[in-house]
Design an enzyme around this catalytic site. Sequence first.
Site, mmCIF file in Angstrom:
data_model
loop_
_atom_site.group_PDB
_atom_site.id
_atom_site.type_symbol
_atom_site.label_atom_id
_atom_site.label_comp_id
_atom_site.label_asym_id
_atom_site.label_seq_id
_atom_site.Cartn_x
_atom_site.Cartn_y
_atom_site.Cartn_z
ATOM 1 N N ASN A 37 0.800 -1.230 0.000
ATOM 2 C CA ASN A 37 0.000 0.000 0.000
ATOM 3 C C ASN A 37 0.831 1.278 0.000
ATOM 4 O O ASN A 37 0.283 2.373 0.021
ATOM 5 C CB ASN A 37 -0.921 0.014 1.216
ATOM 6 C CG ASN A 37 -1.882 -1.162 1.203
ATOM 7 O OD1 ASN A 37 -2.219 -1.678 0.134
ATOM 8 N ND2 ASN A 37 -2.314 -1.596 2.369
ATOM 9 N N LYS A 39 3.818 4.136 -1.228
ATOM 10 C CA LYS A 39 4.159 4.921 -2.401
ATOM 11 C C LYS A 39 5.413 4.341 -3.058
ATOM 12 O O LYS A 39 6.271 3.807 -2.362
ATOM 13 C CB LYS A 39 4.483 6.322 -1.883
ATOM 14 C CG LYS A 39 4.315 7.429 -2.862
ATOM 15 C CD LYS A 39 4.600 8.736 -2.149
ATOM 16 C CE LYS A 39 5.219 9.698 -3.137
ATOM 17 N NZ LYS A 39 4.303 10.004 -4.258
ATOM 18 N N LYS A 41 5.514 2.225 -6.067
ATOM 19 C CA LYS A 41 5.426 1.033 -6.913
ATOM 20 C C LYS A 41 5.558 1.404 -8.397
ATOM 21 O O LYS A 41 6.416 0.877 -9.106
ATOM 22 C CB LYS A 41 4.083 0.316 -6.683
ATOM 23 C CG LYS A 41 3.892 -0.170 -5.259
ATOM 24 C CD LYS A 41 2.575 -0.902 -5.054
ATOM 25 C CE LYS A 41 1.350 -0.026 -5.118
ATOM 26 N NZ LYS A 41 1.227 0.930 -4.014
ATOM 27 N N THR A 42 4.700 2.305 -8.857
ATOM 28 C CA THR A 42 4.731 2.714 -10.260
ATOM 29 C C THR A 42 6.033 3.444 -10.582
ATOM 30 O O THR A 42 6.647 3.208 -11.628
ATOM 31 C CB THR A 42 3.522 3.615 -10.581
ATOM 32 O OG1 THR A 42 2.340 2.816 -10.469
ATOM 33 C CG2 THR A 42 3.594 4.190 -11.983
ATOM 34 N N THR A 43 6.478 4.295 -9.663
ATOM 35 C CA THR A 43 7.713 5.044 -9.919
ATOM 36 C C THR A 43 8.915 4.105 -10.001
ATOM 37 O O THR A 43 9.815 4.338 -10.800
ATOM 38 C CB THR A 43 7.953 6.134 -8.860
ATOM 39 O OG1 THR A 43 7.529 5.661 -7.596
ATOM 40 C CG2 THR A 43 7.186 7.393 -9.189
ATOM 41 N N ARG A 51 16.202 2.971 -16.572
ATOM 42 C CA ARG A 51 17.485 2.279 -16.457
ATOM 43 C C ARG A 51 17.726 1.359 -17.655
ATOM 44 O O ARG A 51 18.796 1.371 -18.258
ATOM 45 C CB ARG A 51 17.469 1.455 -15.161
ATOM 46 C CG ARG A 51 18.640 0.533 -14.970
ATOM 47 C CD ARG A 51 18.525 -0.219 -13.648
ATOM 48 N NE ARG A 51 18.690 0.671 -12.515
ATOM 49 C CZ ARG A 51 18.579 0.305 -11.235
ATOM 50 N NH1 ARG A 51 18.269 -0.946 -10.940
ATOM 51 N NH2 ARG A 51 18.761 1.163 -10.272
ATOM 52 N N PHE A 91 -9.251 5.985 -14.490
ATOM 53 C CA PHE A 91 -9.387 5.328 -13.186
ATOM 54 C C PHE A 91 -10.678 4.535 -13.128
ATOM 55 O O PHE A 91 -11.740 5.030 -13.450
ATOM 56 C CB PHE A 91 -9.410 6.372 -12.071
ATOM 57 C CG PHE A 91 -8.157 6.355 -11.270
ATOM 58 C CD1 PHE A 91 -7.837 5.272 -10.462
ATOM 59 C CD2 PHE A 91 -7.274 7.415 -11.341
ATOM 60 C CE1 PHE A 91 -6.665 5.256 -9.727
ATOM 61 C CE2 PHE A 91 -6.100 7.411 -10.614
ATOM 62 C CZ PHE A 91 -5.792 6.329 -9.808
ATOM 63 N N TRP A 93 -12.339 3.753 -10.589
ATOM 64 C CA TRP A 93 -13.362 4.278 -9.688
ATOM 65 C C TRP A 93 -13.988 5.577 -10.199
ATOM 66 O O TRP A 93 -14.873 6.127 -9.595
ATOM 67 C CB TRP A 93 -12.915 4.399 -8.239
ATOM 68 C CG TRP A 93 -11.622 5.073 -7.966
ATOM 69 C CD1 TRP A 93 -11.365 6.404 -8.022
ATOM 70 C CD2 TRP A 93 -10.432 4.442 -7.527
ATOM 71 N NE1 TRP A 93 -10.083 6.631 -7.662
ATOM 72 C CE2 TRP A 93 -9.487 5.450 -7.340
ATOM 73 C CE3 TRP A 93 -10.069 3.116 -7.271
ATOM 74 C CZ2 TRP A 93 -8.186 5.177 -6.916
ATOM 75 C CZ3 TRP A 93 -8.776 2.862 -6.844
ATOM 76 C CH2 TRP A 93 -7.857 3.875 -6.677
ATOM 77 N N GLU A 128 -0.128 -1.444 -12.583
ATOM 78 C CA GLU A 128 -1.443 -1.585 -11.940
ATOM 79 C C GLU A 128 -2.206 -2.822 -12.423
ATOM 80 O O GLU A 128 -3.432 -2.889 -12.283
ATOM 81 C CB GLU A 128 -2.326 -0.330 -12.164
ATOM 82 C CG GLU A 128 -1.621 1.006 -12.007
ATOM 83 C CD GLU A 128 -1.412 1.458 -10.568
ATOM 84 O OE1 GLU A 128 -1.394 0.599 -9.673
ATOM 85 O OE2 GLU A 128 -1.276 2.671 -10.364
#
Lengths: 196, 196
Positions: A37, A39, A41-43, A51, A91, A93, A128
Site C-alpha cells: 500500500n 508509495k 510502486k509505479t515510480t 534504467r 481510473f 473508480w 497496476e
Amino acid sequence: MSQDRHGERQQRLKQKVDERIEAAQLERGIVIVYTGNGKGKTTAAFGTVCRAIGHGKKAAVVQFIKGNWDNGERNILEPLGVPFHVMATGFTWETQNKQTDTQACLETWHNALQLLQDPQYDLVALDELTYMVSYHYLPISDVINALTLRPENQSVIITGRACHRELLDFADTVTEMRPVKHAFDAGIKAQKGIDW
Amino acid sequence: MSQDRHGERQQRLKQKVDERIEAAQLERGIVIVYTGNGKGKTTAAFGTVCRAIGHGKKAAVVQFIKGNWDNGERNILEPLGVPFHVMATGFTWETQNKQTDTQACLETWHNALQLLQDPQYDLVALDELTYMVSYHYLPISDVINALTLRPENQSVIITGRACHRELLDFADTVTEMRPVKHAFDAGIKAQKGIDW
C-alpha cells in the site's frame, strides 16, 4: 569505530555480496512484483524502464489504470522509443461500470499479450495489473500463462496493491512497499511532478 | 459481484480518495524517504525524477554510493538536463577506508548542500544518503538542518537502508521497501538494465 573495525566490517559486507553474486549464475528474464500500500510502486517500475533503455535495452509500458492527468513519465519515455498502451477508461473508480471496465481491461490485456510474445522487448512494465485480477476483470490463469510462455530473456515488472497469491508465487522478485507515513495524511496536497 | 455492488464499492473508494484530496490543502515541497531492505528504492527515486522533468520541473541527483558499473538512468536523465553528482570512490565496501570515505562523502554532501539551497530545483534526489549517516561519515544534524532550511517548494527524495530515526520523523512520506523474495536467492544472475 576504529579504522580496523570499520575495514573488517566492510570486508565482511563485501564478501557476503560477492558470494551471492558468485552463486547466482542463471541468466534469464525475471518477473518483478512491486506491491503493498506504500508509495513508489509505479515510480520504481518507471525507474527500471529508464534504467533499461539507458543501457540500450528495449522496453514497453502498459498501464491498466490511468488517472485523468498528464503523465510525466510518458512525456519523457515515449519520445525515447518506449511504447505506451494506456487503458482507455481512466481510473476504474471514475467509471464504475463493471462491464465497460472489463471490456477496456481485456483490450489493454490484448496489447500486453502482444508485447509478452515479442522477443525484441527486454522489459515489459504492466502497471497496476494487480487490480485487473482482484476486480475479476482478468483471470489470474491468463496472466500466469502469458508470463510462462514469454521469451526467455524478457523481464516483466508488475505493480499494484493486493497482488494475487499465485502471481507472488510465480514472481522471481517481490517487494512490498509498506507505507510508514504519507504527506497526504499531514494535510499536504498531492503535487504535480512528485505524486503524479 | 453484481454491477450494483461493484458500483457501490467503487463509489465508496472514490469518495474516500476524494475526501483525502479535499482535506490535503498545504502546498509545499515534501521530503520522501524510500528505505528498507527490498528492491526498488533507487529506481523509485529515479522514476520520480523522470516524472518531475516530464512535467517541466527541474531536478538534480546526488549519488552517495555508486558501483563501478555503467549507470543506465544517468545515460537517459543527464542529457535531458538533470545534473548528476556521483561520489568519487564508488561503493564504500570496495574502498574500506573510513578516512577517505568520509572525505569523499563530505565533498559529495557539499554538492548536495548547494542544490538544497537553490530554489530553481523543484526536486533533489539524494540516493543512498542513509548510509552516510549510519557509517558516521555525515552527522544527522547536518542533514536535518539542510532539509529544514531548503526552499519551501523544493521536494527531496532520500533513499537507502536503515534510515536514521530522526530523518524518518522529519520526512513527510516514508515507504519501507520490504523484500518478500529476490531472484538473487533463487540463483538468478543480476542483470544489466534490470538490477543495475
